[in-house]
Design a protein around this motif. Structure first.
Motif, short mmCIF file in Angstrom:
data_model
loop_
_atom_site.label_atom_id
_atom_site.label_comp_id
_atom_site.label_asym_id
_atom_site.label_seq_id
_atom_site.Cartn_x
_atom_site.Cartn_y
_atom_site.Cartn_z
N ALA A 1 0.83 -1.20 0.00
CA ALA A 1 0.00 0.00 0.00
C ALA A 1 0.87 1.25 0.00
O ALA A 1 1.90 1.30 0.68
N PRO A 2 0.48 2.27 -0.77
CA PRO A 2 1.27 3.50 -0.82
C PRO A 2 1.61 4.07 0.55
O PRO A 2 2.73 4.48 0.80
N ALA A 3 0.64 4.07 1.47
CA ALA A 3 0.90 4.60 2.80
C ALA A 3 1.96 3.78 3.53
O ALA A 3 2.81 4.32 4.25
N VAL A 4 1.92 2.46 3.33
CA VAL A 4 2.91 1.58 3.95
C VAL A 4 4.28 1.84 3.35
O VAL A 4 5.29 1.87 4.04
N THR A 5 4.32 2.03 2.03
CA THR A 5 5.60 2.31 1.37
C THR A 5 6.23 3.58 1.94
O THR A 5 7.42 3.61 2.24
N ARG A 6 5.42 4.61 2.10
CA ARG A 6 5.95 5.87 2.62
C ARG A 6 6.45 5.71 4.04
O ARG A 6 7.48 6.28 4.43
N THR A 7 5.74 4.92 4.84
CA THR A 7 6.18 4.68 6.21
C THR A 7 7.46 3.86 6.22
O THR A 7 8.37 4.10 6.99
N LEU A 8 7.52 2.90 5.31
CA LEU A 8 8.73 2.07 5.17
C LEU A 8 9.93 2.95 4.86
O LEU A 8 10.99 2.82 5.46
N ILE A 9 9.73 3.89 3.93
CA ILE A 9 10.81 4.80 3.56
C ILE A 9 11.26 5.63 4.77
O ILE A 9 12.44 5.79 5.04
N GLY A 10 10.28 6.14 5.51
CA GLY A 10 10.61 6.96 6.67
C GLY A 10 11.37 6.20 7.74
O GLY A 10 12.31 6.71 8.34
N HIS A 11 11.00 4.97 7.96
CA HIS A 11 11.63 4.17 9.01
C HIS A 11 12.99 3.63 8.61
O HIS A 11 13.87 3.47 9.45
N PHE A 12 13.14 3.32 7.33
CA PHE A 12 14.34 2.60 6.92
C PHE A 12 15.22 3.36 5.94
O PHE A 12 16.03 2.77 5.23
N ILE B 1 6.92 4.32 -8.32
CA ILE B 1 6.57 3.12 -7.56
C ILE B 1 7.29 3.13 -6.22
O ILE B 1 6.71 2.89 -5.16
N ALA B 2 8.59 3.43 -6.27
CA ALA B 2 9.40 3.43 -5.06
C ALA B 2 8.99 4.54 -4.10
O ALA B 2 9.20 4.44 -2.89
N ALA B 3 8.39 5.59 -4.63
CA ALA B 3 7.92 6.69 -3.78
C ALA B 3 6.59 6.37 -3.11
O ALA B 3 6.09 7.15 -2.30
N GLY B 4 6.03 5.21 -3.46
CA GLY B 4 4.81 4.79 -2.80
C GLY B 4 3.53 5.14 -3.53
O GLY B 4 2.44 5.07 -2.95
N LEU B 5 3.62 5.52 -4.79
CA LEU B 5 2.42 5.90 -5.54
C LEU B 5 1.74 4.67 -6.12
O LEU B 5 2.39 3.73 -6.56
N THR C 1 0.16 11.66 -12.12
CA THR C 1 1.41 12.42 -12.03
C THR C 1 2.09 12.56 -13.39
O THR C 1 2.61 13.63 -13.74
N LEU C 2 2.08 11.48 -14.17
CA LEU C 2 2.78 11.47 -15.45
C LEU C 2 1.86 11.76 -16.63
O LEU C 2 2.29 11.73 -17.78
N PHE C 3 0.59 12.00 -16.34
CA PHE C 3 -0.40 12.33 -17.37
C PHE C 3 -0.50 11.23 -18.43
O PHE C 3 -0.46 11.49 -19.64
N ILE C 4 -0.62 10.00 -17.94
CA ILE C 4 -0.82 8.85 -18.83
C ILE C 4 -1.97 8.01 -18.28
O ILE C 4 -2.39 8.19 -17.14
N ALA C 5 -2.46 7.08 -19.08
CA ALA C 5 -3.58 6.25 -18.67
C ALA C 5 -3.13 5.17 -17.67
O ALA C 5 -1.99 4.69 -17.75
N PRO C 6 -4.01 4.78 -16.75
CA PRO C 6 -3.67 3.71 -15.80
C PRO C 6 -3.25 2.42 -16.48
O PRO C 6 -2.36 1.72 -16.01
N GLU C 7 -3.90 2.12 -17.61
CA GLU C 7 -3.53 0.91 -18.35
C GLU C 7 -2.09 0.99 -18.87
O GLU C 7 -1.38 -0.01 -18.93
N THR C 8 -1.69 2.20 -19.24
CA THR C 8 -0.32 2.41 -19.70
C THR C 8 0.67 2.20 -18.56
O THR C 8 1.75 1.62 -18.75
#
Length: 228
Positions: free
Chosen positions: A132-143, A175-179, A187-194
């Protein structure tokens, strides 16, 4: 797996929590709890015997902890890695990053709503990763400190840059930023399928099993940093 229930193995040392998981998962028409384990060694033995589709793994367990159990079931060198979804208390447990490196396919907090736990199992069962994005961000903060690249990571970083296109590198950093895919698309102005297509290409080119491994790799080689 179409038409067949998702076979779930619950690995948790607290009997009350195990019972709660069992009640939640057994109530789902597309799931079947095939076994339970109260410690890490029992978890490994049960997983090898029962061959579940998804293993719900607590990190803090006696005899063998969830990290080592995950490594034995899904870690490097395992020919048929199991799909492990780690469910634990992040604010207390400081071993989450090690669990991800050990081969976990997903991670959720113990206080996640039942619907989120159920959806997590379905996600992992499909072969997708769950971070989950929120978990990724927390992971980044902790580690952040642990994720800083070593000098030996430089060649690996150069190889990754050569392997990926400019847009694929952008997606990997997001992805690594938790998005999530939807957030990356916006953010990149592209389709989700892309975005899905880019993610698939990134995993294939870098020989990664899932999104979780992509996050870990991006930080280990310094494509992104915990300090932003």
């Amino acid at each position: 797996m179409t038409g067949l229930p998702i076979r779930v193995l619950i690995c948790e040392d607290q009997a009350l929590v195990r019972a709660g998981y069992n009640t939640i998962f057994s109530a789902q028409p597309d799931m079947a709890v095939v076994g339970e384990a109260a410690d890490g060694r029992e978890a490994v033995e049960a997983a090898q015997r029962l061959k579940p589709d998804v293993i719900v793994m607590d990190i803090r367990m006696p005899i063998i902890d969830g990290i080592e159990a995950t490594r034995r079931l899904a870690g490097p060198g395992i020919l048929s890695p199991a799909k492990v979804m780690v469910v634990t208390t992040f604010t207390i447990d400081e071993y989450v990053y090690e669990a991800l490196k050990a081969g976990a396919s997903g991670f959720l907090l113990k206080d996640a709503p039942p619907a989120e736990l159920v959806n997590g199992i379905r996600t992992v069962a499909r072969g997708d990763s769950l971070l989950a994005p929120a978990v990724t961000r927390t992971l980044i903060g902790h580690f952040a400190g642990r994720l800083r690249p070593a000098d030996t990571a430089r060649p690996a970083r150069e190889e990754i840059v050569r392997a990926l296109t400019h847009r694929e590198l952008e997606v990997l950093r997001q992805i690594a930023a938790g998005l999530s895919n939807a957030e990356i698309a916006a953010t990149l102005f592209i389709a989700p399928e892309t975005v899905k297509t880019y993610v698939s290409r990134i995993l294939a080119k870098l020989d990664l099993r899932d999104r979780v491994q992509a996050v870990v790799l991006a930080y280990r080689v310094g494509l992104v940093s915990g300090t932003g």
